[in-house]
Write a protein that holds these residues in place. Structure first.
Motif, PDB file in Angstrom:
ATOM      1  N   GLU A 103       0.847  -1.192   0.000  1.00 46.80           N
ATOM      2  CA  GLU A 103       0.000   0.000   0.000  1.00 46.80           C
ATOM      3  C   GLU A 103       0.883   1.243   0.000  1.00 46.80           C
ATOM      4  O   GLU A 103       1.715   1.419   0.889  1.00 46.80           O
ATOM      5  CB  GLU A 103      -0.939   0.002   1.211  1.00 46.80           C
ATOM      6  N   ASN A 140      -1.466  15.769  -7.085  1.00 49.74           N
ATOM      7  CA  ASN A 140      -2.542  14.872  -6.668  1.00 49.74           C
ATOM      8  C   ASN A 140      -1.908  13.683  -5.970  1.00 49.74           C
ATOM      9  O   ASN A 140      -0.826  13.246  -6.348  1.00 49.74           O
ATOM     10  CB  ASN A 140      -3.312  14.392  -7.908  1.00 49.74           C
ATOM     11  N   ALA A 183      -2.925   9.783  -4.048  1.00 50.04           N
ATOM     12  CA  ALA A 183      -3.976   8.797  -3.757  1.00 50.04           C
ATOM     13  C   ALA A 183      -3.330   7.478  -3.322  1.00 50.04           C
ATOM     14  O   ALA A 183      -2.252   7.118  -3.819  1.00 50.04           O
ATOM     15  CB  ALA A 183      -4.822   8.565  -4.999  1.00 50.04           C
ATOM     16  N   PRO A 184      -3.992   6.769  -2.401  1.00 52.17           N
ATOM     17  CA  PRO A 184      -3.466   5.443  -2.037  1.00 52.17           C
ATOM     18  C   PRO A 184      -3.634   4.482  -3.209  1.00 52.17           C
ATOM     19  O   PRO A 184      -4.681   4.473  -3.851  1.00 52.17           O
ATOM     20  CB  PRO A 184      -4.365   5.003  -0.864  1.00 52.17           C
ATOM     21  N   MET A 185      -2.609   3.708  -3.474  1.00 51.10           N
ATOM     22  CA  MET A 185      -2.657   2.719  -4.560  1.00 51.10           C
ATOM     23  C   MET A 185      -1.865   1.486  -4.140  1.00 51.10           C
ATOM     24  O   MET A 185      -0.778   1.615  -3.551  1.00 51.10           O
ATOM     25  CB  MET A 185      -2.026   3.269  -5.848  1.00 51.10           C
ATOM     26  N   GLY A 186      -2.383   0.318  -4.481  1.00 49.82           N
ATOM     27  CA  GLY A 186      -1.682  -0.934  -4.223  1.00 49.82           C
ATOM     28  C   GLY A 186      -0.695  -1.204  -5.346  1.00 49.82           C
ATOM     29  O   GLY A 186      -1.055  -1.148  -6.523  1.00 49.82           O
ATOM     30  N   LYS A 219      -2.991  -2.118 -10.595  1.00 46.68           N
ATOM     31  CA  LYS A 219      -4.297  -2.324 -11.224  1.00 46.68           C
ATOM     32  C   LYS A 219      -5.109  -1.093 -10.859  1.00 46.68           C
ATOM     33  O   LYS A 219      -5.406  -0.875  -9.677  1.00 46.68           O
ATOM     34  CB  LYS A 219      -4.956  -3.595 -10.684  1.00 46.68           C
ATOM     35  N   ILE A 220      -5.415  -0.290 -11.849  1.00 46.59           N
ATOM     36  CA  ILE A 220      -5.940   1.049 -11.540  1.00 46.59           C
ATOM     37  C   ILE A 220      -7.253   1.346 -12.268  1.00 46.59           C
ATOM     38  O   ILE A 220      -7.449   0.896 -13.397  1.00 46.59           O
ATOM     39  CB  ILE A 220      -4.845   2.116 -11.881  1.00 46.59           C
ATOM     40  N   TYR A 221      -8.141   2.075 -11.554  1.00 42.52           N
ATOM     41  CA  TYR A 221      -9.396   2.502 -12.186  1.00 42.52           C
ATOM     42  C   TYR A 221      -9.102   3.597 -13.202  1.00 42.52           C
ATOM     43  O   TYR A 221      -8.417   4.578 -12.880  1.00 42.52           O
ATOM     44  CB  TYR A 221     -10.387   3.013 -11.130  1.00 42.52           C
ATOM     45  N   SER A 278      -9.862   7.194 -12.287  1.00 42.04           N
ATOM     46  CA  SER A 278      -9.125   7.922 -11.236  1.00 42.04           C
ATOM     47  C   SER A 278      -8.262   9.041 -11.830  1.00 42.04           C
ATOM     48  O   SER A 278      -7.777   8.943 -12.964  1.00 42.04           O
ATOM     49  CB  SER A 278      -8.247   6.964 -10.426  1.00 42.04           C
ATOM     50  N   ASN A 279      -8.090  10.086 -11.038  1.00 48.25           N
ATOM     51  CA  ASN A 279      -7.219  11.193 -11.477  1.00 48.25           C
ATOM     52  C   ASN A 279      -5.787  10.703 -11.651  1.00 48.25           C
ATOM     53  O   ASN A 279      -5.074  11.140 -12.545  1.00 48.25           O
ATOM     54  CB  ASN A 279      -7.258  12.325 -10.450  1.00 48.25           C
ATOM     55  N   THR A 280      -5.384   9.790 -10.762  1.00 47.83           N
ATOM     56  CA  THR A 280      -4.013   9.270 -10.840  1.00 47.83           C
ATOM     57  C   THR A 280      -3.763   8.647 -12.212  1.00 47.83           C
ATOM     58  O   THR A 280      -2.738   8.908 -12.849  1.00 47.83           O
ATOM     59  CB  THR A 280      -3.784   8.233  -9.717  1.00 47.83           C
ATOM     60  N   LYS A 322     -10.838  11.831   1.194  1.00 46.33           N
ATOM     61  CA  LYS A 322     -10.521  13.183   0.695  1.00 46.33           C
ATOM     62  C   LYS A 322     -11.266  14.264   1.477  1.00 46.33           C
ATOM     63  O   LYS A 322     -10.767  15.372   1.631  1.00 46.33           O
ATOM     64  CB  LYS A 322     -10.778  13.252  -0.805  1.00 46.33           C
TER      65      LYS A 322
HETATM   66  C1  LIG Z   1      -5.318   1.154   0.741  1.00 48.94           C
HETATM   67  C2  LIG Z   1      -5.920   1.563  -0.569  1.00 48.94           C
HETATM   68  C3  LIG Z   1      -5.440   0.996  -1.719  1.00 48.94           C
HETATM   69  C4  LIG Z   1      -5.965   1.358  -2.964  1.00 48.94           C
HETATM   70  N1  LIG Z   1      -5.470   0.778  -4.090  1.00 48.94           N
HETATM   71  C5  LIG Z   1      -5.976   1.133  -5.295  1.00 48.94           C
HETATM   72  C6  LIG Z   1      -5.453   0.536  -6.482  1.00 48.94           C
HETATM   73  O1  LIG Z   1      -4.544  -0.305  -6.456  1.00 48.94           O
HETATM   74  N2  LIG Z   1      -5.987   0.927  -7.660  1.00 48.94           N
HETATM   75  C7  LIG Z   1      -6.992   1.878  -7.743  1.00 48.94           C
HETATM   76  O2  LIG Z   1      -7.414   2.202  -8.850  1.00 48.94           O
HETATM   77  N3  LIG Z   1      -7.504   2.439  -6.613  1.00 48.94           N
HETATM   78  C8  LIG Z   1      -7.017   2.100  -5.406  1.00 48.94           C
HETATM   79  N4  LIG Z   1      -7.518   2.659  -4.269  1.00 48.94           N
HETATM   80  C9  LIG Z   1      -8.614   3.617  -4.394  1.00 48.94           C
HETATM   81  C10 LIG Z   1      -8.117   5.011  -4.771  1.00 48.94           C
HETATM   82  O3  LIG Z   1      -7.182   5.490  -3.837  1.00 48.94           O
HETATM   83  C11 LIG Z   1      -9.329   5.949  -4.813  1.00 48.94           C
HETATM   84  O4  LIG Z   1     -10.173   5.580  -5.857  1.00 48.94           O
HETATM   85  C12 LIG Z   1      -8.932   7.400  -4.938  1.00 48.94           C
HETATM   86  O5  LIG Z   1     -10.086   8.194  -4.740  1.00 48.94           O
HETATM   87  C13 LIG Z   1      -8.325   7.743  -6.284  1.00 48.94           C
HETATM   88  O6  LIG Z   1      -7.944   9.098  -6.210  1.00 48.94           O
HETATM   89  P1  LIG Z   1      -7.578   9.949  -7.488  1.00 48.94           P
HETATM   90  O7  LIG Z   1      -8.861  10.116  -8.286  1.00 48.94           O
HETATM   91  O8  LIG Z   1      -7.088  11.262  -6.932  1.00 48.94           O
HETATM   92  O9  LIG Z   1      -6.544   9.210  -8.237  1.00 48.94           O
HETATM   93  C14 LIG Z   1      -7.011   2.310  -3.037  1.00 48.94           C
HETATM   94  C15 LIG Z   1      -7.495   2.890  -1.858  1.00 48.94           C
HETATM   95  C16 LIG Z   1      -6.961   2.509  -0.627  1.00 48.94           C
HETATM   96  C17 LIG Z   1      -7.504   3.137   0.624  1.00 48.94           C
END
Ligand SMILES: Cc1cc2nc3c(=O)[nH]c(=O)nc-3n(C[C@H](O)[C@H](O)[C@H](O)COP(=O)(O)O)c2cc1C
Length: 217
Positions: free
Chosen positions: A16, A29, A31-34, A46-48, A51-53, A80
């Motif tokens: 994490e 910007n 954001a937490p990402m795995g 693996k990302i949505y 997402s802004n990221t 947020k």
């Molecule tokens: C611990 C944790 C891990 C996360 N891992 C992912 C990930 O791997 N991929 C993803 O798309 N979102 C992940 N998320 C969700 C994003 O952080 C969340 O959608 C966030 O709002 C994206 O922010 P952004 O739009 O500023 O990029 C995770 C959230 C948490 C709390």
């Protein structure tokens, strides 16, 4: 030279992290990402696609993967609405050395990465491969294991789903209440092991927010 292995990354394990990027307009910007290690020089997320990221990585072709054990930072990045007044701003970041992405100055490690490729998983998610360009670490000392730290992080992760599940279908609402029960268990661990701490402040704020989400659903 520090490697992903030195930072504890192992194949097949999700780490994490906090991923920081610049928007097209140059705003930071985070954001937490795995993150998963693919090989010594490559990582995968693996990302949505919404997402802004993801959008920022697609446009700037890079990012910084930050490793931080600051629970308050993780809280504000994950929830947020808890980032009141957008406190994760300016001073906390500076531009990466080799990439056009902001690095979190107080993180224990910054991994500067550039975009290599993406493969769609489905219409919503894609798997992005990033190449490690540079790893910067602070010379911080080892930290003792603290149950309140883990409990706080797990409670925050649950909370990122509770808000949307409370307004979801019947099954999701049921799951939201199960998750709220778990958050309360984590609160007990924090109360027991770190009663007057940053962890206690975060869990109180989180539970206060959950109560508001329950009323407003
Ligand atoms: C611990 C944790 C891990 C996360 N891992 C992912 C990930 O791997 N991929 C993803 O798309 N979102 C992940 N998320 C969700 C994003 O952080 C969340 O959608 C966030 O709002 C994206 O922010 P952004 O739009 O500023 O990029 C995770 C959230 C948490 C709390």
């Amino acid at each position: 030279m520090i490697s992903l292995e030195n930072l504890g990354f192992k194949q097949g394990i999700i780490f994490e992290t906090l991923v920081s990027t610049y928007t097209k307009q140059g705003h930071q910007n985070i954001a937490p990402m795995g993150v998963i290690k693919v090989n010594p020089k490559k990582i995968m997320i693996k990302i949505y696609k919404s997402s802004n990221t993801y959008k920022n990585i697609k446009s700037k072709k890079c990012a910084v993967v930050n490793l931080s054990s600051d629970p308050a930072l993780f809280y504000k990045a994950a929830i947020k609405e808890a980032n009141i007044g957008n406190k994760i701003v300016g001073d906390l970041f500076e531009k990466g050395d080799l990439v056009d992405a902001p690095r979190l100055k107080e993180a224990e490690a910054n991994i500067e990465v550039s975009f290599l490729s993406s493969t769609d998983i489905d219409s919503e998610k894609t798997e992005i491969i990033l190449e490690v360009k540079k790893i910067k670490t602070t010379s911080c000392l080892p930290k003792g294991y603290c149950r309140a730290f883990s409990a706080t992080i797990e409670a925050i992760i649950l909370a990122t789903r509770i808000k949307s599940y409370l307004i979801g279908n019947q099954l999701q609402q049921k799951q939201a209440y199960e998750m709220i029960k778990k958050v309360r268990c984590f609160k007990e661990i924090i109360k027991h092991t770190a009663p007057k701490s940053e962890y206690a402040d975060i869990i109180s704020d989180l539970i206060r927010r959950i109560e508001i989400w329950k009323i407003n659903k």
